[in-house]
Design a protein around this motif. Structure first.
Motif, PDB file in Angstrom:
ATOM      1  N   VAL A  40       0.854  -1.123  -0.046  1.00 54.27           N
ATOM      2  CA  VAL A  40      -0.061   0.104   0.152  1.00 54.27           C
ATOM      3  C   VAL A  40       0.790   1.113   0.055  1.00 54.27           C
ATOM      4  N   VAL A  51      -1.454  10.330  -4.458  1.00 53.32           N
ATOM      5  CA  VAL A  51      -2.121   9.187  -4.907  1.00 53.32           C
ATOM      6  C   VAL A  51      -2.152   8.127  -3.835  1.00 53.32           C
ATOM      7  N   LEU A  52      -3.011   7.437  -3.399  1.00 55.23           N
ATOM      8  CA  LEU A  52      -3.086   6.395  -2.561  1.00 55.23           C
ATOM      9  C   LEU A  52      -3.482   5.154  -3.590  1.00 55.23           C
ATOM     10  N   SER A  53      -2.415   4.279  -3.522  1.00 52.14           N
ATOM     11  CA  SER A  53      -2.396   3.065  -4.528  1.00 52.14           C
ATOM     12  C   SER A  53      -2.143   1.809  -4.105  1.00 52.14           C
ATOM     13  N   MET A  54      -2.161   0.718  -4.631  1.00 52.33           N
ATOM     14  CA  MET A  54      -1.556  -0.712  -4.478  1.00 52.33           C
ATOM     15  C   MET A  54      -0.490  -0.650  -5.333  1.00 52.33           C
ATOM     16  N   ALA A  55       0.798  -0.994  -4.945  1.00 53.61           N
ATOM     17  CA  ALA A  55       1.916  -1.170  -5.787  1.00 53.61           C
ATOM     18  C   ALA A  55       2.281  -2.687  -5.813  1.00 53.61           C
TER      19      ALA A  55
ATOM     20  N   MET B 116      -4.034  -9.168  -0.510  1.00 52.19           N
ATOM     21  CA  MET B 116      -3.964  -8.169  -1.542  1.00 52.19           C
ATOM     22  C   MET B 116      -3.914  -8.399  -2.744  1.00 52.19           C
ATOM     23  N   ASN B 170      -6.445  -3.886  -6.995  1.00 49.41           N
ATOM     24  CA  ASN B 170      -5.970  -2.990  -6.159  1.00 49.41           C
ATOM     25  C   ASN B 170      -6.663  -3.012  -4.510  1.00 49.41           C
ATOM     26  N   GLY B 171      -6.978  -4.273  -4.327  1.00 51.82           N
ATOM     27  CA  GLY B 171      -7.772  -4.618  -3.235  1.00 51.82           C
ATOM     28  C   GLY B 171      -7.114  -5.034  -1.884  1.00 51.82           C
ATOM     29  N   VAL B 172      -7.574  -4.403  -0.758  1.00 51.31           N
ATOM     30  CA  VAL B 172      -7.197  -4.998   0.502  1.00 51.31           C
ATOM     31  C   VAL B 172      -8.208  -5.754   1.077  1.00 51.31           C
ATOM     32  N   PHE B 191      -8.550   0.122  -4.041  1.00 51.35           N
ATOM     33  CA  PHE B 191      -8.012   1.734  -4.262  1.00 51.35           C
ATOM     34  C   PHE B 191      -8.144   1.951  -5.823  1.00 51.35           C
ATOM     35  N   GLY B 192      -8.755   3.125  -6.103  1.00 49.07           N
ATOM     36  CA  GLY B 192      -9.093   3.846  -7.347  1.00 49.07           C
ATOM     37  C   GLY B 192      -7.905   4.115  -8.199  1.00 49.07           C
ATOM     38  N   GLU B 193      -6.735   4.379  -7.299  1.00 47.53           N
ATOM     39  CA  GLU B 193      -5.332   4.928  -7.915  1.00 47.53           C
ATOM     40  C   GLU B 193      -5.711   6.212  -8.488  1.00 47.53           C
TER      41      GLU B 193
END
Lengths: 360, 360, 360
Positions: A40, A51-55, B116, B170-172, B191-193
């Motif tokens: 995250v 930006v809040l994102s999953m990397a 994740m 992009n889910g937790v 997350f929509g990023e």
């Protein structure tokens, strides 16, 4: 990095085989392997946004692949390696295929290895191994060498096409065997084929040479790309050294890109402090342009990046990690920490991420 | 569904490993798995035409993937799951990558699982498990929730872009551990990023909760998608129940999509009658629109689907099956049974398919 | 070709399984398999230019895949085969998915095999097995049957779209079981589905029949494609024979394409001379056009190709090889040896390649 886990899979297949066939005359292994990494991440570029994102792949790159080896006798062996990109966050494996690595090798214990296909460039190999952030995540300096990342020698040479900074297709490599002098090295010639710069099919030549002197390792590499139709000599050189002092592992390096009148020096100073299952990592990266990229003066354009990381080893294959990084641009440089909104000249960006990395 | 076969593959690798290493302190598994499903299908839309085709994934979806687990000690484990689409009939695996599922998990026996990546949405999980046709084949109601399938809340919100009905990137996720109260559930934040609706990168939040009461299972789920730039609140909710009476397993459910002034209620009533290696399945599905989608009134648009299936279990991993289905539209609805030529308002379509499904 | 190595992988999984479960009642196998092949190639078209390149799959096609089999009892088994294209030189696996083969089968020892999905056409099977160069590399005649390779019946029927020369999607095949008369054969029906020629989704029908008479093998095949919307009857027929005389294996064949007024005859004469780990291969291929392709007369257009190859078997799975080939066009034919710059009418081209091929 994947040594341990893949050995497990090899052993499984070998042992059952040996049990059945008695003494197996030819040993054979086939491994499915990979890395799943997700984090995250929150990044911010001052005056632009956050930006809040999953990397995916912030500790080491997410990937999957197949590799195998066949013992041909008399010290000779054949082996292959297929490795694909992967995005843990979306499931995408793009661009399609095994574009991280696709190689076929004939190896001999005394004579060394002949390797054909797509692989890392000698300069990238000589650069990423000194980076405690493995060239990935918000602590990485990938953007310093991406095509079209701004006015740089890389962009001047390759535009928005793929470049030959990290990997080369159509390559023939010769790799030195393990030896008692601690010397390692390789020589690469990649065919441009149609001499049109697409899909990394660049006409390139170069090599690397390193020496292990106890706790000290020093190495240098050079790689030059020249396509008749589109690219004059693009020069990529890297020198670096590391010193493993036990309580801390230090490294420092310089990588230099040159294309026509444009120059870029990338500096790296880094440290890793391990204590038991814990690890603290630090890196300072600077990119400094000079000369003219196309018709634009890039004198005075530069960027500094600081990164601090913490790693907790849950096992040999699984870690939890956290990284914080900040990037400051000078002049007309527009670099940002990875994942942050596209910058403006002279911008400042920063980010934080925490994640899990699992090797299989 | 794949439990049995994958356990076999795991055991193979584990056992050989254990034999070699003595008592293995950390257990590890890596599985290659999948489903190959092919059926010959004939569909017909009254007044439009018919199609004779080979379909892929009409009993369960064709797929392939990799998954593995590592025991980290103290009840903790790391695991991953990569699963790709697959078309048995053409060999296509599109869209590229592991877009059925791509997840990395840290799990604890008492505390539950942190997952994740890309996975099913809570509402889809709470809907497809009550459908005896597993949401696939000509007996399925996939078209009720596809983007651009007509004037519906889904189309109003997502247009022809990918939607967040079945899966989210992009889910937790947090998933409850197994417990003695029979309660199961999960919570998801995706997350929509960049907050642009592409590739399922929607900003979504929701969860599901269910309880096992002997032969009865009741559950509810909610999932809301909101992208600042393109999508206002899209609400997706599902409640359902099943009763396993031995000679017959009954289920019923309601799933409701809402977007601005558009509403869609999906109703499901279904039954499975097993006898030895045989199985007869029945489902009735209704989609009923209401309100306004964009500027178009969708009051009175509805569709009813009836499906009847027969399954013969050749083994635990392999079945032969046959399904017949019919769809009737009312108002301006244009739904057809999957694979039938695109309908016209108020059309009637029907189809028949028989095939083989093999898990590996 | 992959028999040996894949059996090894099967055995590994089976043996460990059997050891654990005692007498396994149902046998099961799952194999990861493939070929990595890379060669350095130099080709030249007189008056046009030359190319130095790395080629992939010049001895046999580079590929990777998964396949497995489940014993269902009473002589019945279920099996699947997924096989993908692969370019060793670049890592590309395009077009995406398992487009070399994607099949699901129910087989019976006495009754034969029912196979569904994407597979070779009967005519291609009856042609490539007589070619000592396996239809690949600079000694192959692939260009004789590629869509848009010039004015030929194939181009007249399929234009630049994919054709049904090598493979068909959406096929139902019946394959004869092994029998004591030495007779082998198959029948294929492929569904055109939407009757639009894209992605090999052609409406096709045909079969092949062969007989083994000791050292002599004779066979014939026919395959006709007819899409209502775009393609009239495209006829593809092949007859061939081989004689294994011990010191030399000889083969000869004729394949004929017909579309409206256009005809193409492909002739093959070939020999393989094995001696110990060495092998020398020779082939002569001729393509001879006749009639009218579209509105263009192709009478008198023809091309002759000569190929000479040497193979050294490093093991049963790994070979080193070298091939030289030359192509001469007559009339308006524009064929070139694979990888050579696009020709001009009546051109001459030649090439040389040496490489390594490794099966896993």
């Amino acid at each position: 990095m994947n040594r341990r886990t893949t050995r497990i899979h090899s052993i499984a297949i070998l042992s059952a085989l040996t049990a059945l066939s008695g003494a197996a005359s030819a040993q054979s292994s086939l491994n499915v392997f990979g890395v799943m990494d997700a984090a995250v991440r929150r990044t911010n570029t001052d005056g632009v946004g956050h930006v809040l994102s999953m990397a995916s792949g912030s500790y080491t790159s997410s990937r999957y692949g197949f590799r195998g080896k066949e013992d041909l006798g008399n010290g000779l062996s054949a082996s292959f390696w297929l490795e694909s990109f992967l995005s843990t966050d979306t499931g995408l494996a793009s661009p399609e295929g095994f574009q991280r690595r696709s190689t076929l090798s004939l190896s001999h214990a005394q004579w060394g290895e002949l390797r054909m296909g797509r692989d890392f460039t000698p300069t990238h190999q000589n650069w990423s191994r000194f980076d405690p952030f493995n060239y990935v995540g918000i602590g990485s300096v990938q953007l310093f060498s991406l095509s079209a990342a701004g006015n740089t020698p890389v962009t001047a040479a390759f535009g928005s096409n793929s470049n030959s900074i990290q990997r080369s297709s159509n390559g023939v490599q010769y790799i030195l065997p393990r030896n008692s002098w601690g010397v390692e090295g390789s020589f690469t010639k990649a065919f441009g084929e149609s001499k049109v710069s697409a899909n990394d099919q660049h006409d390139s030549i170069g090599g690397r040479l390193g020496i292990n002197l106890g706790p000290v390792f020093v190495s240098a590499a050079s790689y030059t790309t020249h396509d008749d139709k589109t690219i004059s000599d693009f020069k990529d050189r890297a020198v670096a050294a590391s010193w493993d002092a036990g309580v801390v592992k230090l490294s420092a390096g310089l990588r230099r890109f040159e294309y026509k009148d444009a120059k870029q020096n990338n500096y790296l100073i880094a440290a890793i402090v391990p204590f038991g299952a814990h690890e603290v990592k630090f890196s300072f990266n600077r990119a400094k342009m000079g000369g003219t990229a196309g018709t634009t003066s890039i004198d005075g354009d530069s960027a500094d990046q600081l990164a601090l990381g913490y790693v907790y080893h849950l096992s040999k294959r699984t870690v939890a990690y956290a990284t914080a990084a900040t990037m400051r641009d000078k002049g007309n440089a527009r670099f940002v920490v990875p994942g942050s909104p596209a910058g403006k000249a002279g911008a400042k960006s920063q980010g934080f991420e925490f994640g899990v990395n699992h090797e299989f």
